[in-house]
Each structure stands twice: as C-alpha cells, then as structure tokens.
Design an enzyme around this catalytic site. Structure first.
Site, short mmCIF file in Angstrom:
data_model
loop_
_atom_site.label_atom_id
_atom_site.label_comp_id
_atom_site.label_asym_id
_atom_site.label_seq_id
_atom_site.Cartn_x
_atom_site.Cartn_y
_atom_site.Cartn_z
CG HIS A 186 12.97 5.00 -3.61
ND1 HIS A 186 13.31 4.33 -4.76
CD2 HIS A 186 13.64 6.15 -3.64
CE1 HIS A 186 14.15 5.06 -5.43
NE2 HIS A 186 14.37 6.17 -4.78
NE ARG A 293 -5.09 -3.43 -1.41
CZ ARG A 293 -5.37 -2.18 -1.02
NH1 ARG A 293 -4.67 -1.63 -0.06
NH2 ARG A 293 -6.35 -1.51 -1.59
NE ARG A 329 -7.72 -8.22 -1.05
CZ ARG A 329 -7.57 -7.09 -1.75
NH1 ARG A 329 -8.62 -6.34 -1.99
NH2 ARG A 329 -6.39 -6.72 -2.18
CD GLU A 428 -13.08 -6.38 -4.75
OE1 GLU A 428 -12.36 -5.38 -4.74
OE2 GLU A 428 -12.65 -7.51 -4.52
CG ASN A 451 -9.62 1.19 -4.39
OD1 ASN A 451 -10.16 2.22 -4.01
ND2 ASN A 451 -8.63 0.62 -3.72
CG ASP A 452 -11.27 -3.94 -7.98
OD1 ASP A 452 -10.81 -3.56 -9.07
OD2 ASP A 452 -10.64 -4.66 -7.19
NE ARG A 462 -7.67 -0.62 -8.91
CZ ARG A 462 -7.74 -1.31 -7.79
NH1 ARG A 462 -8.69 -2.21 -7.61
NH2 ARG A 462 -6.89 -1.11 -6.82
CB CYS A 499 -11.21 -1.88 2.79
SG CYS A 499 -11.74 -3.08 1.58
C1 PEP Z 1 -10.87 -2.17 -3.72
O1 PEP Z 1 -11.04 -2.71 -4.81
O2 PEP Z 1 -11.47 -1.13 -3.35
C2 PEP Z 1 -9.90 -2.72 -2.76
C3 PEP Z 1 -9.80 -2.25 -1.53
O3 PEP Z 1 -9.07 -3.70 -3.19
P1 PEP Z 1 -7.79 -3.49 -4.14
O4 PEP Z 1 -7.55 -2.01 -4.23
O5 PEP Z 1 -6.71 -4.25 -3.48
O6 PEP Z 1 -8.28 -4.10 -5.41
MG MG Z 2 -10.31 -4.75 -5.17
#
Ligand code: PEP
Ligand code: MG
Length: 568
Positions: A186, A293, A329, A428, A451-452, A462, A499
């Site tokens: 926060h 999300r 999603r 991903e 990210n994935d 990750r 994304c």
């Molecule tokens: C990703 O994996 O890049 C993604 C946007 O989804 P999350 O970060 O929610 O897994």
């Molecule tokens: Mg993801």
C-alpha cells in the site's frame, strides 16, 4: 549509496524525518473475566473500524477511490467472521485480547506470505497493518502525526501504515524510504498515486539514518544517498529537473492519438484487475482495456461469484469504457494464484499443472458461469474474450463450442449479447508460440503475455529470485518467439497485441514497432510514457535497430545495444 525497490518514480531531495515506532509490548496475562476481555476487544474493533472508515473517506476525497480501496479492504477483513471469530475464540480460552489478535493475525500472515503471488503476499502485509492498528488501540499507543512535517521532508520508516500515509501532505513530502514493502504494497500504491518518489525494502535503513540527515531518493532506479557529497547532490538536482521536464513533456501526449514518428496509428490499451481500475485507465488516457485479469474478482471473494455478480462487474468495466474495447481474460488461476474456496488439488509443479484454461475446461460448470456473464456484458459495449495459457488448438475449439451452446441458449431465451464477439488467445507458452500459425486460424486475435512467455521459454519460475538473472524478455530466445508470433498473426490477418510488462518497456518498444505489433496494453500509469516512446520511432529506424539486435547472441549484448540506441 543504498538500494531498494524502485516503487514510485522521480527524484526527491530533502531532510529526513525518521518515524520511530513504539514497541508494542504487553504481558500475556491469563484472563479470568472472559466477557470483560471480549468487550474490550470489541471496543477496539469498533474504534479500528471507525478510524479506518474515516481515513478511507479522507483518502477517497484527497487521492482517489482506488487508493481508498486498500483501507476498505482492511474493513472487509476485520468484519470477516473467520478473523474476529478466531480472535474471540482465543479470548474464550483465557488469552488476553492482545495475544489473541497477535496469534490469529500471525497465523494468516504466515499463510499468505508463503504464496508466490504478489496480491496474496499483499494480503499478508494488510493483515500485519490490521494487527499493528489493533494492538496500538488496545495498548493506547498513538500514531505519530506526519501531517505537520516541513516542506522538503524525506520520510523514513520501517513501513508506512495507511494511517500515516493518510496524513501525508503531498507538497511537504519530497520522498519516502521504508525498510519493508514491495511494488504492490500500500505504501507503494499510495506513493505512486501522490507522485512522491519512493524506495522501499531498504534493509536496516531506520538504524542507518538520523533526523535532519540529507537524503536523495531516486524512485526510478531504487537508489538512495544519505548525506551525499556535493557532486552527487549537484548531479541529482540536475536529474530531478530533467525528470520534472520529462513529466511535463508527457502531458503533451494527453488526449493525443498514439502515433509512431512516421504517423502510423497504434492502439494503446490498459491492463486492469478490477472494474474500478477502468476509471484509472480512462484518467490515464488509455484507449481501451487490453487485459482485464478477471481472476481478481474470484480472489477478492470468499465464494464463487455468481453469474449475476460477474455480469455486474464486467458490465461496470464495459460501461466505464464507453464503447472502447474491453478484452476480458477468462479465469487464470492455478500456478501461483490459489482460490481457497475452489479447493484446488495441491500439485508438485503448479506452474505446469491444472491451471488457467485447463482448469476451466475441466470445470465446465464454473466456466460456463463466467462465459455467460461475459456474453451478457457484451451487449453493453465492445467486449472480447481472451483465453489464458493456451497450448493447443483443441483448447480454443472446446471454448468456442461452449460459447456456441451458450449463444443458442441465449437466443432461445432472448438474452442480449454481441453475436460477433471475438475470441482470442494469449500467447504465453512455448507451445503456443511454436504453433502460432495454427492458432491464428482458430483465434480472432492474439495477445502476447511476455511475463509467462519469458517464464515458459526460459524455463524460469518468474517469482524465483535465484534464477531471476535468466528472467528477461530481452533473451534472444524470447525475442525470436515474440517476432515469430507477431509474424504469424499478421500473416493470418488477425490483430496482435501484447499485454505482458514488456509492452511498456522503452527499450522493447522500438523492436515491437519493427516486428509489426499494433496493440500495446500497459499499466495505466505508463500510458503516456509508452505513447511518448512510440512517437519517437519511425518504422525504418526501428527496423534498422531490430536487424542489428536480432543478430546478437546474449541478453547483455541486446540490452546494451538497445540502451545505446534509446531515444531520450
Ligand atoms: C503475462 O503472462 O504476460 C500476462 C500478461 O499475464 P499474467 O501476468 O497475469 O500471468
Ligand atoms: Mg500470464
């Protein structure tokens, strides 16, 4: 120089105000008058609820509804019978109120802090705040009033509790340094909302500084200096001016279309977690929602949200976006995101397990509720459905089949929905990338989740600090994968977006322009930064850079070439 987590951008220079916290000590005496102790506990809860509601209201007015949600979350947690009920049960066994509060909170903190997900770990820190506040009330300890600090103050604390933060007068606080807290704590959220530079998680900092020491807080890089030499100070005064100049420059991009330097229009969307975040997306000039999300709706509840509850939430976001695209999603749980009431089986390898679209297809009753709710919301704007963690064509086909059945049911019952609703998939996983040409025949659009994609391409968890050195979207393998996915999507004539966090990375953006990416979905606060970077590159400049970079062999070479070419 000390280093911590860069939690809120900008440079702050000023004089330290060290917030010393009182030790919350008590004697854990055995209670004989249980009813009186329960009443003392209840009185403390009432006082907590009253002061927290008042602070939430104050933050809502001064800062915004999103920021007030943190404190409102505390109110929800304390009113949850599991928490206060457990405390009362302990008091009934003869424990004092302080010991009961501490033990129950510590039990929840232990449970949440072990989870890999940032949001869940944030719960642990929220409960820690509740514990501190309740103990202070029970022990009669007053918080320090920081509303009276002089202009140019750098606040240094072990942690900033919401009650402290609610007293911050933005004009007087030049920077924040804390010993604990992460990017989603926060303190970080509020510092960002107030646009105060902040560096968090600096080990032992409260013991290293004294009141009135001079400090520099570089919230962009995560660096701090205490009583710096003259030349360091001069350098940072210049950096601060430069930062302020750049922020002013970014304001020119408000209300403007997202264009490359040679005039190509790109879409700049936002990633959100709750319907209310859509307001932030509008405030920050996002042009749509590229990733909603939806799992947060499930995680923030203690029961499976009903079709109507979900419908209301999706509709709220869609209505806020007033006809702009909203890509929802479907439930992306499992891996690091657990939802206790779903009682998901524990797995040895949850990231490779029964999660996301796999879980949904394996639990059609739960999934149908969500798909029905999204379809109903599609009658109110431009909604698209996106599937997470797709690895094979059958997954899209199965979801399409479920959606066709729901559409037929809606037609029979005359329930409104958008018959042309698009169904796309996140790319991903390594598998999805390798068969992107096949998936492009089945999906209406792609969105690259870097990210994935980085995690599954590099075989790197990750969230694991030990292998974080390998976790980079600039690894040649990940870059090749991204380029390949965009090529396949473009060849099939379907829109391709991104994304993952990489979509907002100033170093990545020229490569994405060169690869032909047309939709960028970023955290709302990064919309203007991304628009500014996009405006600096022509396609041919980006192509020249991509050609050079894509021939390099290591991540370090890639990053260094991109840094050398970066436009300021
Ligand atoms: C990703 O994996 O890049 C993604 C946007 O989804 P999350 O970060 O929610 O897994
Ligand atoms: Mg993801």
């Amino acid at each position: 120089m000390y280093q911590g987590i860069a939690a809120s951008r900008g440079i702050g220079i000023g004089s330290i105000c060290l917030i010393v916290e009182h030790e919350l000590k008590y004697d854990a005496v055995k209670i004989t008058d249980i009813e009186a102790e329960k009443a003392r506990f209840q009185k403390a809860v009432t006082r907590f609820t009253e002061t927290t509601s008042a602070m939430a209201e104050d933050i809502r007015k001064r800062i915004g509804p999103k920021e007030a949600e943190i404190l409102e979350g505390h109110l929800v947690m304390i009113s949850d019978p599991t928490m206060s009920g457990e405390m009362e049960k302990m008091i009934a066994t003869g424990q004092c109120a302080e010991a009961s509060v501490e033990a129950v909170c510590d039990m929840f903190i232990g449970m949440f802090s072990k989870m890999d997900d940032d949001m869940m770990r944030q719960r642990a820190s929220d409960i820690s705040d509740i514990k501190t506040s309740l103990l202070k009330i029970l022990l009669g300890v007053e918080d320090i009033d920081i509303s009276k600090v002089a202009p140019g103050t750098i606040l240094v604390a072990r942690d900033l509790t919401p009650s402290m933060t609610s007293q911050i007068v933005r004009e007087n606080v030049a920077g924040i340094i804390t010993e604990i807290g992460g990017k989603t704590s926060h303190s970080a959220i509020l510092a960002r909302a107030l646009e105060i530079p902040a560096v968090l998680s600096v080990p032992g900092i409260t013991a290293l500084v004294r009141d009135k020491d001079t400090a520099i807080v570089d919230g962009t890089e995560g660096d701090i200096y205490i009583n710096p030499e003259g030349d360091v100070l001069t350098k940072y005064i210049r950096k601060r001016e430069e930062f302020i100049r750049k922020q002013e420059e970014l304001k020119h991009f408000l209300g403007k279309p997202t264009l490359t330097a040679d005039g190509k229009k790109l879409d700049l969307f936002c990633n959100i977690g709750t319907p209310k975040d859509a307001r932030k997306a509008i405030e920050c000039d996002g042009e749509g929602i590229g990733l909603f999300r939806s799992e947060f709706l499930f995680m923030d509840n203690n029961h499976l949200p009903t079709e109507d509850e979900q419908f209301e939430a999706y509709k709220e976001a869609v209505e806020i976006m007033k006809g702009h695209t909203v890509i929802i999603r479907t439930l992306d749980i499992g891996g690091d995101k657990d939802i206790p009431y779903l009682h998901m089986q524990k797995e040895d390898n949850p990231f490779l397990g029964f999660r996301a679209v796999r879980y949904c297809l394996g639990n059609p009753d739960t999934y149908q509720l969500q798909l029905r709710a999204i379809l109903r919301a599609s009658a109110f704007g431009k909604v698209k459905i996106m599937l997470p963690l797709v690895t094979c064509v059958e997954e899209i086909r199965s979801v399409r089949k479920m959606i066709s059945e729901i559409k037929a049911d809606f037609d029979a019952r005359k329930i409104a929905y958008d018959p042309a609703i698009e169904i796309g998939c996140m790319i991903e996983t390594a598998s999805a990338s390798l068969i992107a040409d096949l998936l492009a025949k089945e999906a209406d659009f792609f969105s690259i989740g870097t990210n994935d994609l980085t995690q599954y391409t590099m075989s790197v968890d990750r969230g694991n600090a030990n292998v974080a050195y390998l976790y980079s979207a600039f690894q040649p393998s990940v870059l090749r994968s991204i380029r390949h996915i965009i090529e396949c999507g473009n060849a099939a004539g379907i829109p391709v977006g991104m994304c993952g966090e990489a979509a907002a990375d100033p170093l990545m953006i020229p490569l994405l322009i060169s690869f032909g990416l047309e939709e960028y979905s970023v955290n709302p606060v990064l919309v203007l930064t991304a628009r500014c970077i996009i405006s600096k590159w022509t396609k041919s400049e980006a192509d020249a850079l991509a050609e050079q970079v894509m021939s390099l062999s290591t991540e370090a070479e890639v990053v260094s070439a991109l840094k050398a070419a970066a436009k300021d």
